[in-house]
Design a protein around this motif. Structure first.
Motif, PDB file in Angstrom:
ATOM      1  N   PHE A  30      38.014  43.248  41.406  1.00 62.50           N
ATOM      2  CA  PHE A  30      38.962  44.022  40.614  1.00 62.50           C
ATOM      3  C   PHE A  30      40.198  43.165  40.354  1.00 62.50           C
ATOM      4  O   PHE A  30      40.690  42.468  41.255  1.00 62.50           O
ATOM      5  CB  PHE A  30      39.348  45.302  41.338  1.00 62.50           C
ATOM      6  CG  PHE A  30      38.224  46.304  41.416  1.00 62.50           C
ATOM      7  CD1 PHE A  30      38.033  47.230  40.399  1.00 62.50           C
ATOM      8  CD2 PHE A  30      37.334  46.295  42.480  1.00 62.50           C
ATOM      9  CE1 PHE A  30      36.989  48.153  40.458  1.00 62.50           C
ATOM     10  CE2 PHE A  30      36.282  47.206  42.556  1.00 62.50           C
ATOM     11  CZ  PHE A  30      36.109  48.135  41.540  1.00 62.50           C
ATOM     12  N   VAL A  31      40.708  43.237  39.124  1.00 63.55           N
ATOM     13  CA  VAL A  31      41.784  42.346  38.684  1.00 63.55           C
ATOM     14  C   VAL A  31      43.030  43.157  38.345  1.00 63.55           C
ATOM     15  O   VAL A  31      42.994  44.040  37.473  1.00 63.55           O
ATOM     16  CB  VAL A  31      41.349  41.524  37.458  1.00 63.55           C
ATOM     17  CG1 VAL A  31      42.397  40.448  37.159  1.00 63.55           C
ATOM     18  CG2 VAL A  31      39.977  40.895  37.680  1.00 63.55           C
ATOM     19  N   LEU A  77      41.915  39.799  42.668  1.00 61.48           N
ATOM     20  CA  LEU A  77      42.258  38.806  41.651  1.00 61.48           C
ATOM     21  C   LEU A  77      43.406  39.357  40.804  1.00 61.48           C
ATOM     22  O   LEU A  77      43.627  40.566  40.735  1.00 61.48           O
ATOM     23  CB  LEU A  77      41.063  38.510  40.748  1.00 61.48           C
ATOM     24  CG  LEU A  77      39.791  37.951  41.402  1.00 61.48           C
ATOM     25  CD1 LEU A  77      38.706  37.734  40.343  1.00 61.48           C
ATOM     26  CD2 LEU A  77      40.065  36.658  42.144  1.00 61.48           C
ATOM     27  N   ILE A  78      44.127  38.450  40.129  1.00 60.09           N
ATOM     28  CA  ILE A  78      45.266  38.842  39.311  1.00 60.09           C
ATOM     29  C   ILE A  78      45.245  38.055  38.004  1.00 60.09           C
ATOM     30  O   ILE A  78      44.863  36.883  37.972  1.00 60.09           O
ATOM     31  CB  ILE A  78      46.600  38.603  40.067  1.00 60.09           C
ATOM     32  CG1 ILE A  78      47.798  39.071  39.242  1.00 60.09           C
ATOM     33  CG2 ILE A  78      46.765  37.142  40.481  1.00 60.09           C
ATOM     34  CD1 ILE A  78      49.112  39.062  40.016  1.00 60.09           C
ATOM     35  N   SER A 111      46.858  32.364  42.831  1.00 66.33           N
ATOM     36  CA  SER A 111      48.048  32.950  42.231  1.00 66.33           C
ATOM     37  C   SER A 111      49.269  32.069  42.484  1.00 66.33           C
ATOM     38  O   SER A 111      49.424  31.460  43.542  1.00 66.33           O
ATOM     39  CB  SER A 111      48.282  34.343  42.838  1.00 66.33           C
ATOM     40  OG  SER A 111      49.568  34.824  42.540  1.00 66.33           O
ATOM     41  N   GLU A 112      50.161  32.022  41.491  1.00 68.18           N
ATOM     42  CA  GLU A 112      51.389  31.253  41.650  1.00 68.18           C
ATOM     43  C   GLU A 112      52.208  31.746  42.839  1.00 68.18           C
ATOM     44  O   GLU A 112      52.837  30.945  43.544  1.00 68.18           O
ATOM     45  CB  GLU A 112      52.231  31.337  40.370  1.00 68.18           C
ATOM     46  CG  GLU A 112      51.636  30.601  39.182  1.00 68.18           C
ATOM     47  CD  GLU A 112      52.493  30.712  37.943  1.00 68.18           C
ATOM     48  OE1 GLU A 112      53.580  31.331  38.038  1.00 68.18           O
ATOM     49  OE2 GLU A 112      52.091  30.189  36.892  1.00 68.18           O
ATOM     50  N   ILE A 125      43.389  34.017  42.150  1.00 70.80           N
ATOM     51  CA  ILE A 125      43.073  34.644  43.433  1.00 70.80           C
ATOM     52  C   ILE A 125      44.352  34.992  44.189  1.00 70.80           C
ATOM     53  O   ILE A 125      45.264  34.174  44.282  1.00 70.80           O
ATOM     54  CB  ILE A 125      42.229  33.696  44.305  1.00 70.80           C
ATOM     55  CG1 ILE A 125      40.975  33.237  43.560  1.00 70.80           C
ATOM     56  CG2 ILE A 125      41.868  34.348  45.630  1.00 70.80           C
ATOM     57  CD1 ILE A 125      40.331  32.005  44.174  1.00 70.80           C
ATOM     58  N   TYR A 126      44.397  36.202  44.749  1.00 69.66           N
ATOM     59  CA  TYR A 126      45.464  36.531  45.694  1.00 69.66           C
ATOM     60  C   TYR A 126      44.933  37.145  46.995  1.00 69.66           C
ATOM     61  O   TYR A 126      45.651  37.277  47.972  1.00 69.66           O
ATOM     62  CB  TYR A 126      46.513  37.461  45.062  1.00 69.66           C
ATOM     63  CG  TYR A 126      46.069  38.894  44.870  1.00 69.66           C
ATOM     64  CD1 TYR A 126      46.296  39.856  45.850  1.00 69.66           C
ATOM     65  CD2 TYR A 126      45.439  39.293  43.691  1.00 69.66           C
ATOM     66  CE1 TYR A 126      45.896  41.176  45.666  1.00 69.66           C
ATOM     67  CE2 TYR A 126      45.048  40.602  43.494  1.00 69.66           C
ATOM     68  CZ  TYR A 126      45.269  41.538  44.487  1.00 69.66           C
ATOM     69  OH  TYR A 126      44.872  42.846  44.307  1.00 69.66           O
ATOM     70  N   GLY A 127      43.662  37.524  47.025  1.00 65.94           N
ATOM     71  CA  GLY A 127      43.086  38.124  48.223  1.00 65.94           C
ATOM     72  C   GLY A 127      42.840  37.099  49.315  1.00 65.94           C
ATOM     73  O   GLY A 127      42.236  36.038  49.089  1.00 65.94           O
TER      74      GLY A 127
END
Length: 244
Positions: free
Chosen positions: A215-216, A161-162, A32-33, A170-172
């Motif tokens: 899950f997104v 996820l996003i 993720s940014e 990915i953010y997790g």
């Protein structure tokens, strides 16, 4: 507890460098940014382990009011959620050995710090964790409800996820600190599901292998806005069980 920074050895710093550089070879195209920006905002670099007291916490406090709180390792649910509700992210300070490069039985400071701390620069994500933790503390004596809520934490903070710029990022923290799962989680053949609070509360997770699905979310604001629904669903479960 305090981070025993002066006790880190040259081997420890080299291990951090090895892990950091390995992940940063792949994460710029996968993460993720907000996470990548957070890496810069908290000042993480390859050549030394972050000094939480002198470097990391002053930056976090200025950005979102959060800080990293040193713990010896895994801590009880009540203590864990109490720290998060107080905007303190619990993190261990021990670093894996070369023999533990790719597998650990419990999270070390690379997972806790590299995996999670950069996202503490994102306000909506921080607010989600704080509010989710206040919900957890409300139900802390009911282990079956805490287990449900742990699933929500697992599939978001650890393995979320996003959607960003037409792609799944990915953010997790559990994914971000794992080279294998970083590449695996975004593969098109790996099942993805839209973020759905009720579904997640009813979906057990696994800790000893890659997730069977992810899950997104659409945004961190969506995540934060879901907290009232989470609380209401837990209330409904509590009410139904009290009837029987």
């Amino acid at each position: 507890m305090k981070q025993p920074y002066e006790k880190y050895t040259k081997t420890d710093h080299l291990m951090w460098k090895r892990l950091f550089e390995r992940q940063m070879e792949i994460l710029p195209r996968l993460a993720s940014e907000a996470y990548l920006t957070g890496i810069e905002q908290v000042g993480f670099v390859a050549d030394h382990i972050p000094n939480l007291t002198a470097e990391t916490n002053p930056r976090l406090r200025a950005l979102t009011g959060w800080e990293v709180y040193v713990v010896p390792g895994l801590i009880p649910h009540q203590e864990f959620y109490q720290h998060l509700a107080n905007r303190q992210f619990p993190a261990s300070t021990w670093l894996r050995s070369p023999e533990q490069l790719d597998y650990l039985e419990e999270p070390d400071m690379f997972h806790d710090t590299f995996g999670h701390v950069p996202l503490l620069c994102q306000q909506a994500f921080c607010d989600f964790m704080a509010d989710l933790s206040r919900v957890a503390l409300r139900f802390i004596e009911q282990s079956h409800l805490i287990e449900r809520l742990s699933r929500l934490y697992w599939y978001t903070v650890e393995f979320g996820l996003i959607h960003e710029n037409g792609a799944q990022k990915i953010y997790g923290g559990g994914i971000l600190s794992s080279p294998g799962e970083s590449a695996y989680s975004v593969r098109p053949d790996v099942p993805k599901r839209p973020f759905d609070v009720e579904v997640i509360l009813n979906t057990p997770y696994q800790i000893d292998r890659f997730q069977e699905h992810y899950f997104v979310i659409d945004s961190y604001e969506q995540l934060y806005a879901s907290v009232p629904e989470i609380e209401k669903l837990l209330e409904n479960i509590e009410e139904k069980e009290s009837v029987y």
